[in-house]
Structures are given as structure tokens and as C-alpha cells.
Design a protein around this motif. Structure first.
Motif, PDB file in Angstrom:
ATOM      1  N   LEU A 111      37.115  37.693  43.186  1.00 41.32           N
ATOM      2  CA  LEU A 111      36.979  39.096  42.791  1.00 41.32           C
ATOM      3  C   LEU A 111      38.316  39.829  42.894  1.00 41.32           C
ATOM      4  CD1 LEU A 111      33.570  39.975  44.495  1.00 41.32           C
ATOM      5  CD2 LEU A 111      33.999  39.726  42.042  1.00 41.32           C
ATOM      6  N   VAL A 112      39.103  39.492  43.897  1.00 42.27           N
ATOM      7  CA  VAL A 112      40.432  40.085  44.023  1.00 42.27           C
ATOM      8  C   VAL A 112      41.330  39.634  42.864  1.00 42.27           C
ATOM      9  CG1 VAL A 112      42.527  40.187  45.425  1.00 42.27           C
ATOM     10  CG2 VAL A 112      40.288  40.361  46.515  1.00 42.27           C
ATOM     11  N   ASP A 113      41.277  38.329  42.541  1.00 42.18           N
ATOM     12  CA  ASP A 113      42.067  37.831  41.409  1.00 42.18           C
ATOM     13  C   ASP A 113      41.635  38.508  40.103  1.00 42.18           C
ATOM     14  OD1 ASP A 113      43.564  36.122  42.986  1.00 42.18           O
ATOM     15  OD2 ASP A 113      42.235  34.410  42.684  1.00 42.18           O
ATOM     16  N   PHE A 114      40.313  38.708  39.927  1.00 39.20           N
ATOM     17  CA  PHE A 114      39.837  39.422  38.746  1.00 39.20           C
ATOM     18  C   PHE A 114      40.425  40.832  38.703  1.00 39.20           C
ATOM     19  CE2 PHE A 114      35.511  36.970  38.522  1.00 39.20           C
ATOM     20  CZ  PHE A 114      36.208  35.807  38.207  1.00 39.20           C
ATOM     21  N   SER A 115      40.520  41.467  39.865  1.00 41.35           N
ATOM     22  CA  SER A 115      41.075  42.824  39.934  1.00 41.35           C
ATOM     23  C   SER A 115      42.528  42.852  39.483  1.00 41.35           C
ATOM     24  CB  SER A 115      40.966  43.367  41.366  1.00 41.35           C
ATOM     25  OG  SER A 115      39.626  43.394  41.810  1.00 41.35           O
ATOM     26  N   VAL A 116      43.297  41.884  39.970  1.00 41.44           N
ATOM     27  CA  VAL A 116      44.718  41.819  39.600  1.00 41.44           C
ATOM     28  C   VAL A 116      44.867  41.560  38.103  1.00 41.44           C
ATOM     29  CG1 VAL A 116      46.862  40.526  39.944  1.00 41.44           C
ATOM     30  CG2 VAL A 116      45.402  41.062  41.909  1.00 41.44           C
ATOM     31  N   MET A 117      44.076  40.619  37.564  1.00 43.99           N
ATOM     32  CA  MET A 117      44.171  40.294  36.143  1.00 43.99           C
ATOM     33  C   MET A 117      43.666  41.435  35.273  1.00 43.99           C
ATOM     34  SD  MET A 117      43.237  36.215  35.924  1.00 43.99           S
ATOM     35  CE  MET A 117      41.531  36.378  36.465  1.00 43.99           C
TER      36      MET A 117
ATOM     37  N   GLU B   2      34.023  41.991  51.404  1.00 46.10           N
ATOM     38  CA  GLU B   2      35.258  41.310  51.795  1.00 46.10           C
ATOM     39  C   GLU B   2      36.355  41.516  50.756  1.00 46.10           C
ATOM     40  OE1 GLU B   2      37.974  38.752  53.866  1.00 46.10           O
ATOM     41  OE2 GLU B   2      36.308  40.078  54.411  1.00 46.10           O
ATOM     42  N   ALA B   3      35.991  41.476  49.475  1.00 47.90           N
ATOM     43  CA  ALA B   3      36.976  41.723  48.414  1.00 47.90           C
ATOM     44  C   ALA B   3      37.541  43.140  48.520  1.00 47.90           C
ATOM     45  CB  ALA B   3      36.336  41.512  47.042  1.00 47.90           C
ATOM     46  N   GLY B   4      36.681  44.093  48.848  1.00 42.38           N
ATOM     47  CA  GLY B   4      37.155  45.463  49.046  1.00 42.38           C
ATOM     48  C   GLY B   4      38.154  45.554  50.179  1.00 42.38           C
ATOM     49  N   ARG B   5      37.862  44.860  51.278  1.00 42.86           N
ATOM     50  CA  ARG B   5      38.797  44.859  52.415  1.00 42.86           C
ATOM     51  C   ARG B   5      40.143  44.262  52.018  1.00 42.86           C
ATOM     52  NH1 ARG B   5      40.896  41.597  55.996  1.00 42.86           N
ATOM     53  NH2 ARG B   5      39.787  39.756  55.198  1.00 42.86           N
ATOM     54  N   LEU B   6      40.123  43.137  51.292  1.00 43.99           N
ATOM     55  CA  LEU B   6      41.367  42.488  50.880  1.00 43.99           C
ATOM     56  C   LEU B   6      42.188  43.390  49.959  1.00 43.99           C
ATOM     57  CD1 LEU B   6      40.060  38.865  50.152  1.00 43.99           C
ATOM     58  CD2 LEU B   6      41.508  39.586  52.063  1.00 43.99           C
ATOM     59  N   LEU B   7      41.508  44.090  49.059  1.00 46.34           N
ATOM     60  CA  LEU B   7      42.228  44.970  48.131  1.00 46.34           C
ATOM     61  C   LEU B   7      42.823  46.177  48.866  1.00 46.34           C
ATOM     62  CD1 LEU B   7      39.839  44.848  45.055  1.00 46.34           C
ATOM     63  CD2 LEU B   7      42.241  44.151  45.065  1.00 46.34           C
TER      64      LEU B   7
ATOM     65  N   GLY C 192      33.654  56.238  33.050  1.00 47.50           N
ATOM     66  CA  GLY C 192      35.073  55.920  33.059  1.00 47.50           C
ATOM     67  C   GLY C 192      35.731  56.348  34.360  1.00 47.50           C
ATOM     68  N   THR C 193      34.987  56.204  35.466  1.00 44.63           N
ATOM     69  CA  THR C 193      35.497  56.628  36.781  1.00 44.63           C
ATOM     70  C   THR C 193      36.788  55.908  37.144  1.00 44.63           C
ATOM     71  OG1 THR C 193      33.213  57.028  37.491  1.00 44.63           O
ATOM     72  CG2 THR C 193      34.878  56.851  39.221  1.00 44.63           C
ATOM     73  N   VAL C 194      36.897  54.633  36.760  1.00 47.44           N
ATOM     74  CA  VAL C 194      38.109  53.846  37.013  1.00 47.44           C
ATOM     75  C   VAL C 194      38.530  53.157  35.720  1.00 47.44           C
ATOM     76  CG1 VAL C 194      37.697  53.461  39.479  1.00 47.44           C
ATOM     77  CG2 VAL C 194      36.702  51.892  37.799  1.00 47.44           C
ATOM     78  N   ASP C 195      39.776  52.708  35.689  1.00 46.72           N
ATOM     79  CA  ASP C 195      40.287  51.994  34.509  1.00 46.72           C
ATOM     80  C   ASP C 195      39.758  50.569  34.428  1.00 46.72           C
ATOM     81  OD1 ASP C 195      42.021  54.137  33.646  1.00 46.72           O
ATOM     82  OD2 ASP C 195      43.342  53.605  35.316  1.00 46.72           O
ATOM     83  N   VAL C 196      39.481  49.954  35.591  1.00 44.57           N
ATOM     84  CA  VAL C 196      39.040  48.563  35.650  1.00 44.57           C
ATOM     85  C   VAL C 196      37.845  48.457  36.581  1.00 44.57           C
ATOM     86  CG1 VAL C 196      39.686  46.175  36.180  1.00 44.57           C
ATOM     87  CG2 VAL C 196      41.410  47.763  35.293  1.00 44.57           C
ATOM     88  N   VAL C 197      36.735  47.915  36.067  1.00 44.32           N
ATOM     89  CA  VAL C 197      35.546  47.655  36.880  1.00 44.32           C
ATOM     90  C   VAL C 197      35.423  46.146  37.049  1.00 44.32           C
ATOM     91  CG1 VAL C 197      33.049  47.849  37.064  1.00 44.32           C
ATOM     92  CG2 VAL C 197      34.369  49.726  36.063  1.00 44.32           C
ATOM     93  N   VAL C 198      35.297  45.693  38.300  1.00 42.59           N
ATOM     94  CA  VAL C 198      35.282  44.259  38.608  1.00 42.59           C
ATOM     95  C   VAL C 198      33.927  43.868  39.169  1.00 42.59           C
ATOM     96  CG1 VAL C 198      36.330  42.437  39.999  1.00 42.59           C
ATOM     97  CG2 VAL C 198      37.761  44.257  39.042  1.00 42.59           C
ATOM     98  N   THR C 199      33.377  42.789  38.639  1.00 39.69           N
ATOM     99  CA  THR C 199      32.133  42.227  39.135  1.00 39.69           C
ATOM    100  C   THR C 199      32.112  40.743  38.810  1.00 39.69           C
ATOM    101  OG1 THR C 199      29.707  42.448  39.103  1.00 39.69           O
ATOM    102  CG2 THR C 199      30.865  42.747  37.010  1.00 39.69           C
ATOM    103  N   GLU C 200      31.051  40.037  39.231  1.00 36.39           N
ATOM    104  CA  GLU C 200      30.925  38.625  38.847  1.00 36.39           C
ATOM    105  C   GLU C 200      30.141  38.541  37.540  1.00 36.39           C
ATOM    106  OE1 GLU C 200      27.804  36.781  39.141  1.00 36.39           O
ATOM    107  OE2 GLU C 200      26.922  38.761  39.432  1.00 36.39           O
ATOM    108  N   GLY C 201      30.140  37.353  36.927  1.00 39.40           N
ATOM    109  CA  GLY C 201      29.684  37.229  35.557  1.00 39.40           C
ATOM    110  C   GLY C 201      28.210  37.465  35.319  1.00 39.40           C
ATOM    111  N   PHE C 202      27.351  37.222  36.318  1.00 40.28           N
ATOM    112  CA  PHE C 202      25.917  37.409  36.121  1.00 40.28           C
ATOM    113  C   PHE C 202      25.590  38.888  35.918  1.00 40.28           C
ATOM    114  CE2 PHE C 202      21.551  37.964  37.651  1.00 40.28           C
ATOM    115  CZ  PHE C 202      20.882  37.002  36.917  1.00 40.28           C
TER     116      PHE C 202
END
Length: 354
Positions: A155-161, A195-200, A222-232
Motif C-alpha cells: 500500500l505504501v508502494d502504491f502511494s509512492v507510485m 500500518e501503511a498509514g503509520r509508515l507513510l 476529490g479530497t486528495v489527489d491520490v486515493v490508495v486501496t487494494e484491488g478488491f
């Protein structure tokens, strides 16, 4: 000059939509060049009708076309080396093309892309990023179907990408990022998301601004520019939004034709309704980007028309023009390098960071 490799056999309509779509994109970006891969008897009769596009293109015959209902494993066994989908992806690997666009089978396209291009260093799984229309303009949402279930690091990697894609497409210097959750409070949600939130928060990356958790209604705001989640959950959100847009369009169409006064009202407000229809048109934001691979692959909706396919090509053009791969590679190296240095200094002797 940017070269696009095209799986001409992909999608519900194949060359009948793909080639007119490429012609429209060429009109908007005259510096484009195309490599078409497909079956000669189906592609060339359509391509011959577009003289300008034909001059800017090269065609290669392929015996096999991956069908929309092929399983990924089937497509790999039967279509590897010989299919139009594989050849279009391979052109990116060899450097003959800058990006690949296909409206074909999503699972097969992802499987072939991973097998041919491989994932970037430090990336375990790729993601599909979608452009999402919002009240503020556009946002990036990922993953919308590539990875079912994701751990905190993914999830962190998705955020960076995703932030790198936002910088390339929306052209914001420091995109805001949120993790999709069932509430904005830090105690809510699955452990992987928390945990992903803590890492970010601890990473304090200069290339993005992590704002915390966001909820489902924040997608449209449009609260944020990037919304991150898993694929399901991401794929469910995407299909729900598409279905809701169609539902509202049908409601409006029925309401505007119900009575004479309603039809007169529609005529008086036609300009406003046309703007609304344009805003809700899914073709305008067609084109999911496969992130995390050593190459750019764009997935067009299989049932789109030529305008939608042109929009997918436009996304590929923007990703190349704004150096998406270079941005992702730099951001990932900075993040993982900083984390490795921090982990090494904080671990006890004989231990390594997790």
C-alpha cells in the motif's frame, strides 16, 4: 516523437474501434507514431481508410488474438511470442515503443506485462491506476483490480507510485495522498491499512503529502489527489461509480422526456445538460495505467468506442511525455533507500528491519 504500440485485436470491437481511436489521437498529437499488431485480414482494410494514420504507422501480422474470455494462464501458453497482445508489450521491452495500449482481456494483459516487462526493483506486485473525475477536477485511484489483498508495504508502494502518476498527469508538485478506509479515525480499519498509514506518516516523503484515511464519499469530492486501496475494494468502487453514472444518466433522460414541459425545459437548459453529460462521460477518463512495471502499459475499457480508445492513447502519451517511469523509479529509490538506512540504524545488533 512518441511511439505507441497497439494491440489492434483487443477489446469487444477490435480494429473497428482501435484504428479510428488512434486516428483521433494522432489528430490531437501529430508527433505520435504507431506500431499496430494484429491479424492482417482484419486490420489492414480498416487502416487503409485512414491515410494520415497509415503514413504514421507500421503494421506487423500476428496469427493469434487473445480473446476476452481467455484465462491468463491460457493466454500465456497460447499467445506468448505470437499474439498481438504479447507483441505490443514486447515492443516496449525492446525499446521500439514508448508505451503499449490494449483494450483486451485485463487478466491476460497483466499476466503478459508482468512476464515480459517484469516488476521494478522493490515492487512485489503491480497496480492498476485509474483517473477519477471529482468535484475538484481529477484524482488518481489505485489499485482498481490488479492486486487482491495488499500488505502495508504494498500500500505504501502504491502511494509512492500513485503520487508519481499524479505529478505526471495532473502536474501537481506535491500530491496529497489518502488511504481508503471505513473511517478517518486512526483506530479504524484493517491492520494492513493502519500500518501503511503509520509508515507513510513516519516516511515524511518530499514527493507527496500524506493526509491520512479517506472514506468512500471522498472519491467523488476529490479530497486528495491520490486515493490508495487494494484491488478488491478498488475494483468494486470503480464499477459502482460507473454504474451510478449510467443510472443517473438514465434517470435524467427519462425525466426530460416525460412531459411536454419537461422537454421544453430541457431545450432551454440544453447547454447545462450537455456540460453535465460531458462531465459524466466515462470515455473521457478511459485508460488504466499499469504501475510498477519496467515499462508503461495502458488498459483501455474493452467496450469503449473510438473516442474512449483515443483517450487511453492520450493517457499513454501524457505518461511518456511527463517521464512517469523516471519519476516512479526515483521516488521508490528514495523511499526504500531512506527506509533501509533508518532501519539499519535503529535495529539492535544481529537484527534486520522487517
Amino acid at each position: 516523437m512518441i511511439t505507441i504500440s497497439i494491440d489492434a485485436m483487443g477489446g469487444d470491437f477490435g480494429p473497428a474501434v482501435v484504428i479510428p481511436g488512434a486516428a483521433k489521437s494522432l489528430d490531437r498529437h501529430p508527433e505520435l507514431r504507431f506500431l499496430f499488431y494484429g491479424q492482417e485480414d482484419k486490420v489492414l482494410p480498416v487502416l487503409d481508410r485512414y491515410e494520415k494514420l497509415k503514413k504514421a504507422s507500421r503494421f506487423e501480422h500476428c496469427d493469434i488474438a487473445v480473446s476476452m474470455d481467455d484465462k491468463p494462464s491460457q493466454a500465456l501458453r497460447r499467445g506468448r511470442w505470437k499474439s498481438s497482445m504479447w507483441k505490443a508489450i514486447e515492443a516496449v521491452k525492446t525499446g521500439d515503443a514508448d508505451t503499449c495500449v490494449s483494450a483486451g482481456n485485463t487478466g491476460a494483459l497483466m499476466a503478459m506485462s508482468k512476464f515480459c516487462l517484469r516488476t521494478m526493483a522493490d515492487i512485489e506486485r503491480p497496480a492498476i491506476a485509474a483517473i477519477w473525475p471529482t468535484l475538484r477536477g481529477e484524482s488518481i485511484v489505485l489499485d482498481v483490480g490488479a492486486t487482491i489483498g495488499a500488505d502495508a508495504q504494498q500500500l505504501v508502494d502504491f502511494s509512492v507510485m500513485g503520487a508519481a502518476m499524479a505529478r505526471a498527469l495532473i502536474e501537481v508538485s506535491r500530491p496529497t495522498v489518502g488511504l481508503l478506509n471505513v473511517g478517518v479515525e486512526e483506530i479504524k480499519g484493517q491492520e494492513e491499512v493502519k500500518e501503511a498509514g503509520r509508515l507513510l506518516r513516519e516516511a515524511d516523503l518530499g514527493t507527496l503529502d500524506y493526509l491520512g484515511f479517506v472514506e468512500g464519499d471522498d472519491l467523488g469530492k476529490g479530497t486528495v489527489d491520490v486515493v490508495v486501496t487494494e484491488g478488491f475494494s478498488g475494483n468494486i468502487a470503480l464499477k459502482t461509480a460507473e454504474g451510478t453514472a449510467k443510472q443517473i444518466a438514465e434517470y435524467l433522460r427519462a425525466a426530460m422526456s416525460r412531459t411536454l414541459m419537461a422537454r421544453i425545459g430541457y431545450l432551454l437548459a440544453r447547454g447545462a445538460f450537455n456540460r453535465l453529460r460531458d462531465k459524466m462521460d466515462p470515455r473521457k477518463v478511459n485508460g488504466g495505467v499499469f504501475l510498477g512495471l519496467n515499462g508503461i502499459v495502458i488498459k483501455s475499457h474493452g467496450g469503449t468506442d473510438d473516442e474512449g480508445f483515443a483517450a487511453a492513447i492520450d493517457v499513454g502519451y501524457d505518461m511518456v511525455r511527463n517521464s512517469l517511469l523516471e519519476k516512479i523509479e526515483t521516488d521508490l529509490q528514495n523511499f526504500h533507500g531512506r527506509r533501509a538506512r533508518g532501519g539499519a540504524s535503529s535495529d539492535a545488533p544481529g537484527q534486520t528491519s522487517g
